[in-house]
Enzyme design. Structure first.
Site, PDB file in Angstrom:
ATOM      1  N   SER A 146      -3.739  -1.623 -11.966  1.00 41.67           N
ATOM      2  CA  SER A 146      -3.795  -1.131 -10.391  1.00 41.67           C
ATOM      3  C   SER A 146      -4.259   0.378 -10.404  1.00 41.67           C
ATOM      4  CB  SER A 146      -2.489  -1.179 -10.019  1.00 41.67           C
ATOM      5  OG  SER A 146      -2.352  -0.435  -8.836  1.00 41.67           O
ATOM      6  N   TYR A 159       6.921   2.008 -10.554  1.00 49.49           N
ATOM      7  CA  TYR A 159       5.590   1.037 -10.532  1.00 49.49           C
ATOM      8  C   TYR A 159       4.376   1.687 -11.148  1.00 49.49           C
ATOM      9  CZ  TYR A 159       2.088  -2.177  -8.828  1.00 49.49           C
ATOM     10  OH  TYR A 159       1.065  -3.116  -8.813  1.00 49.49           O
TER      11      TYR A 159
END
Length: 253
Positions: A146, A159
């Site tokens: 990501s 995250y």
């Protein structure tokens, strides 16, 4: 094995309920893959993915039990997939959780569990896959990272930090496999609207799961090492990496 023109014939999807992972598997099936294994914790929800894959042209879709939190079982999962598929042409590493930063700050144990699912589980699974790909002399591990890991923001630093670790691991593993015939394709999507991200405010330059799937298929075809989705994020984050930290902190949460 890949066919005479190099098309993927078999797919192992680690994270068999992942919307993005399922889109990638479906795109590979439409491109010629005929055998797929969906690896997930429990088979609930994988039936719909299997139906989509069969409708797209898959001849065989099987399920294997896979738990990201059980690294001691990951090598056996890969072995099981080999028993079902033979050689692994493409392994799509798509499992993980997004979670909520505020909730993580109130519950450090939950934050640690999420970080393990988003990073350490990928280490054990990735190394087990890499060993098999090295032995067979071909195949690609597709790692869904990501842009959140490219430079970690305070809004989702639990995250993002796990994705940063995964990103680094994937790059290092790709270097370790260089020259073996096996390789790693690192995928860096931006915001993708899915069930997992439904509670997150949309970000600029979003992408769909289908766009990620198309980028993966193109990356596999061209032998790319890294793909950004959408591509413009590569230039955007080149600038973001250079932002002084005091300015970085002022970005909206």
């Amino acid at each position: 094995m890949r066919d005479a023109v190099g098309a993927v014939g078999s797919v192992l999807l680690l994270g068999g309920r992942s919307e993005i992972g399922a889109a990638v598997a479906e795109r590979l099936v439409r491109g010629g893959a005929r055998r797929v294994v969906l690896a997930a914790r429990g088979d609930a929800g994988t039936g719909e993915v299997a139906r989509r894959l069969r409708a797209a042209g898959a001849d065989e879709v099987r399920w294997l039990e896979f738990d990201a939190a059980r690294p001691d079982t990951h090598a056996a999962v890969v072995d099981g997939a080999v028993e079902l598929l033979g050689d692994l042409d493409a392994v799509v590493d798509a499992f993980g959780v997004l979670g909520d930063q505020a909730a993580f700050e109130d519950d450090p144990a939950a934050a640690a569990e999420a970080a393990a699912a988003n990073y350490t589980g990928h280490v054990s699974a990735g190394l087990a896959v890499a060993r098999r790909l090295r032995e067979q002399g071909h195949g690609t591990l597709v790692v869904l990272s990501s842009v959140a890991g490219v430079r970690v923001r305070r809004a989702n630093f639990v995250y993002g930090s796990a994705k940063a670790g995964l990103d680094g691991f994937a790059q290092g593993l790709g270097d370790a496999l260089h020259g073996t015939g096996a390789r790693v394709l690192l995928v860096r999507p931006g915001y993708v609207p899915t069930r997992m991200s439904a509670h997150v405010a949309p970000a600029p330059f979003p992408a769909t799961a289908g766009q990620v799937a198309e980028a993966v298929a193109e990356g596999l075809r061209t032998g790319a090492e890294t793909v950004w989705v959408p591509r413009r994020l590569r230039l955007l984050f080149a600038g973001m990496r250079a932002l002084p930290r005091p300015l970085w902190r002022r970005l909206p949460r």
